[in-house]
Design an enzyme around this catalytic site. Structure first.
Site, PDB file in Angstrom:
ATOM      1  N   GLN A  10       5.850 -21.861  15.870  1.00 17.89           N
ATOM      2  CA  GLN A  10       5.268 -22.356  17.114  1.00 17.89           C
ATOM      3  C   GLN A  10       5.269 -23.880  17.114  1.00 17.89           C
ATOM      4  O   GLN A  10       5.006 -24.506  16.097  1.00 17.89           O
ATOM      5  CB  GLN A  10       3.834 -21.836  17.212  1.00 17.89           C
ATOM      6  CG  GLN A  10       3.255 -21.822  18.593  1.00 17.89           C
ATOM      7  CD  GLN A  10       2.052 -20.900  18.691  1.00 17.89           C
ATOM      8  OE1 GLN A  10       1.929 -19.954  17.933  1.00 17.89           O
ATOM      9  NE2 GLN A  10       1.167 -21.158  19.613  1.00 17.89           N
ATOM     10  N   SER A  85       5.636 -19.757   9.346  1.00 18.84           N
ATOM     11  CA  SER A  85       4.601 -19.095  10.151  1.00 18.84           C
ATOM     12  C   SER A  85       5.218 -17.989  11.008  1.00 18.84           C
ATOM     13  O   SER A  85       5.747 -17.021  10.483  1.00 18.84           O
ATOM     14  CB  SER A  85       3.847 -20.139  10.992  1.00 18.84           C
ATOM     15  OG  SER A  85       2.734 -19.567  11.639  1.00 18.84           O
ATOM     16  N   LEU A  86       5.176 -18.124  12.323  1.00 15.21           N
ATOM     17  CA  LEU A  86       5.818 -17.162  13.220  1.00 15.21           C
ATOM     18  C   LEU A  86       7.264 -16.888  12.806  1.00 15.21           C
ATOM     19  O   LEU A  86       7.770 -15.765  12.916  1.00 15.21           O
ATOM     20  CB  LEU A  86       5.788 -17.721  14.649  1.00 15.21           C
ATOM     21  CG  LEU A  86       6.809 -17.145  15.636  1.00 15.21           C
ATOM     22  CD1 LEU A  86       6.437 -15.734  16.012  1.00 15.21           C
ATOM     23  CD2 LEU A  86       6.931 -18.028  16.849  1.00 15.21           C
ATOM     24  N   ARG A 110       0.824  -9.879  17.590  1.00 15.89           N
ATOM     25  CA  ARG A 110       0.266 -11.016  16.839  1.00 15.89           C
ATOM     26  C   ARG A 110      -0.144 -12.145  17.789  1.00 15.89           C
ATOM     27  O   ARG A 110      -1.229 -12.711  17.669  1.00 15.89           O
ATOM     28  CB  ARG A 110       1.316 -11.507  15.840  1.00 15.89           C
ATOM     29  CG  ARG A 110       0.911 -12.728  15.005  1.00 15.89           C
ATOM     30  CD  ARG A 110       2.085 -13.105  14.111  1.00 15.89           C
ATOM     31  NE  ARG A 110       1.777 -14.143  13.125  1.00 15.89           N
ATOM     32  CZ  ARG A 110       2.036 -15.431  13.288  1.00 15.89           C
ATOM     33  NH1 ARG A 110       2.580 -15.860  14.424  1.00 15.89           N
ATOM     34  NH2 ARG A 110       1.761 -16.312  12.328  1.00 15.89           N
ATOM     35  N   HIS A 195      -3.860 -20.262  10.717  1.00 16.51           N
ATOM     36  CA  HIS A 195      -3.850 -20.225   9.248  1.00 16.51           C
ATOM     37  C   HIS A 195      -5.173 -20.719   8.658  1.00 16.51           C
ATOM     38  O   HIS A 195      -5.187 -21.446   7.667  1.00 16.51           O
ATOM     39  CB  HIS A 195      -2.652 -21.011   8.696  1.00 16.51           C
ATOM     40  CG  HIS A 195      -1.343 -20.501   9.215  1.00 16.51           C
ATOM     41  ND1 HIS A 195      -0.827 -19.286   8.831  1.00 16.51           N
ATOM     42  CD2 HIS A 195      -0.482 -21.019  10.132  1.00 16.51           C
ATOM     43  CE1 HIS A 195       0.306 -19.088   9.484  1.00 16.51           C
ATOM     44  NE2 HIS A 195       0.528 -20.108  10.281  1.00 16.51           N
ATOM     45  N   GLN A 244      -1.062 -13.852   5.945  1.00 14.48           N
ATOM     46  CA  GLN A 244      -0.572 -15.117   6.510  1.00 14.48           C
ATOM     47  C   GLN A 244      -1.454 -15.636   7.648  1.00 14.48           C
ATOM     48  O   GLN A 244      -1.570 -16.836   7.867  1.00 14.48           O
ATOM     49  CB  GLN A 244       0.866 -14.913   7.009  1.00 14.48           C
ATOM     50  CG  GLN A 244       1.615 -16.182   7.315  1.00 14.48           C
ATOM     51  CD  GLN A 244       2.487 -16.041   8.548  1.00 14.48           C
ATOM     52  OE1 GLN A 244       1.997 -16.018   9.671  1.00 14.48           O
ATOM     53  NE2 GLN A 244       3.791 -15.961   8.341  1.00 14.48           N
TER      54      GLN A 244
END
Length: 284
Positions: A10, A85-86, A110, A195, A244
């Site tokens: 992102q 991440s994503l 998510r 996170h 995560q």
């Protein structure tokens, strides 16, 4: 020569993303139109023509970045993969652990769960430049004990860590980090404290999505954010995907592990070139 493919998260979105792929490749067009059907709204309209604000909503950003990445990755045969991440979900599609449809559905679950968590527990993030990791960890721990939650969220490269947490705690940490010698401590234009423990309420919804999805053994190792280590075990992969949400992205550690395991080239697939810059600084 081992080829590593990496996938952004992102923040790399932009108006017009994937439009050139849609217009030039019949396969890309089909995948993106299938995505409109799976999501039950025309995400391509927002990707191609939406404003920066339209694209910034987490429930739009995450599937949009995922789609741009997996369309670019079609036909790629990797030796190893990782995603920031994503981007870990894009990497899982690239290495065959998830199908395109399963990956998109999971990213959508998510994104919506994280959006709800952002609205319920408002938070923010800040980029800290020019301090060792251990100093940032120490300052975050000290501020957290007084002013709410603030934790390291992204270990992006040596000298660049993103922190995440309650708005007041992140602000207090930025001041303390500048006093400790940080060159910069800049709030980021994000909608929540990704996170960090503030994402805890998204866990059950994501867990349900992960349980419902069909995971395959990947074709190659995926270096996961939570550990920075490679995995090919679907059960380990699923567990790490869930962790995560509230754990830091160990990008520096992931890239170093890939290099130690023989990666000789890194190709970034998705919007932008943020990861290429970080990898250059990690390699040094």
């Amino acid at each position: 020569m081992k080829k590593a493919y990496v996938f952004p998260g992102q923040g790399s979105q932009f108006t017009g993303m994937a439009k050139d792929l849609y217009e030039s490749s019949p396969l890309a067009k089909k995948m993106l139109e299938d995505a409109n059907d799976i999501l039950d709204f025309r995400i391509t309209d927002i990707m191609f023509n939406g404003t920066a604000d339209d694209l910034k909503a987490t429930k739009v950003t995450q599937p949009a970045v995922f789609l741009h990445s997996v369309v670019m990755a079609e036909g790629v045969i990797p030796d190893m993969v990782a995603g920031h991440s994503l981007g870990e979900f894009s990497a899982l599609v690239c290495c065959g652990a998830l199908s395109f449809e399963e990956g998109l559905k999971l990213v959508s679950v998510r994104a919506q769960a994280m959006q709800k968590a952002c609205e319920t527990n408002p938070g923010t993030m800040a980029a800290v430049i020019g301090l060792p990791d251990d100093v940032i960890e120490k300052v975050c721990a000290e501020v957290s004990s007084k002013s709410g939650v603030v934790v390291p969220a992204n270990y992006n490269c040596p000298g660049q860590v993103v922190i995440s947490g309650n708005v007041d705690a992140v602000g207090a940490a930025c001041e303390a980090l500048k006093a400790a010698g940080a060159r910069r401590a800049l709030p980021l234009p994000v909608s929540g404290a990704f996170h960090s423990p503030l994402m805890e309420m998204a866990r059950e919804e994501l867990a349900q999505g992960i349980r419902a999805a069909k995971f395959n053994t990947p074709l190659c190792p995926i270096y996961q954010n939570v550990t920075g280590a490679p995995s090919m075990d679907p059960e380990v992969i699923k567990d790490n995907l869930l962790k995560q949400l509230t754990s830091p992205v160990r990008w520096t550690q992931s890239v170093r592990a890939m290099i130690a395991d023989g990666a000789e080239s890194f190709t970034e697939l998705g919007p932008g070139k943020v990861l290429q810059g970080l990898i250059g600084r990690i390699i040094g």
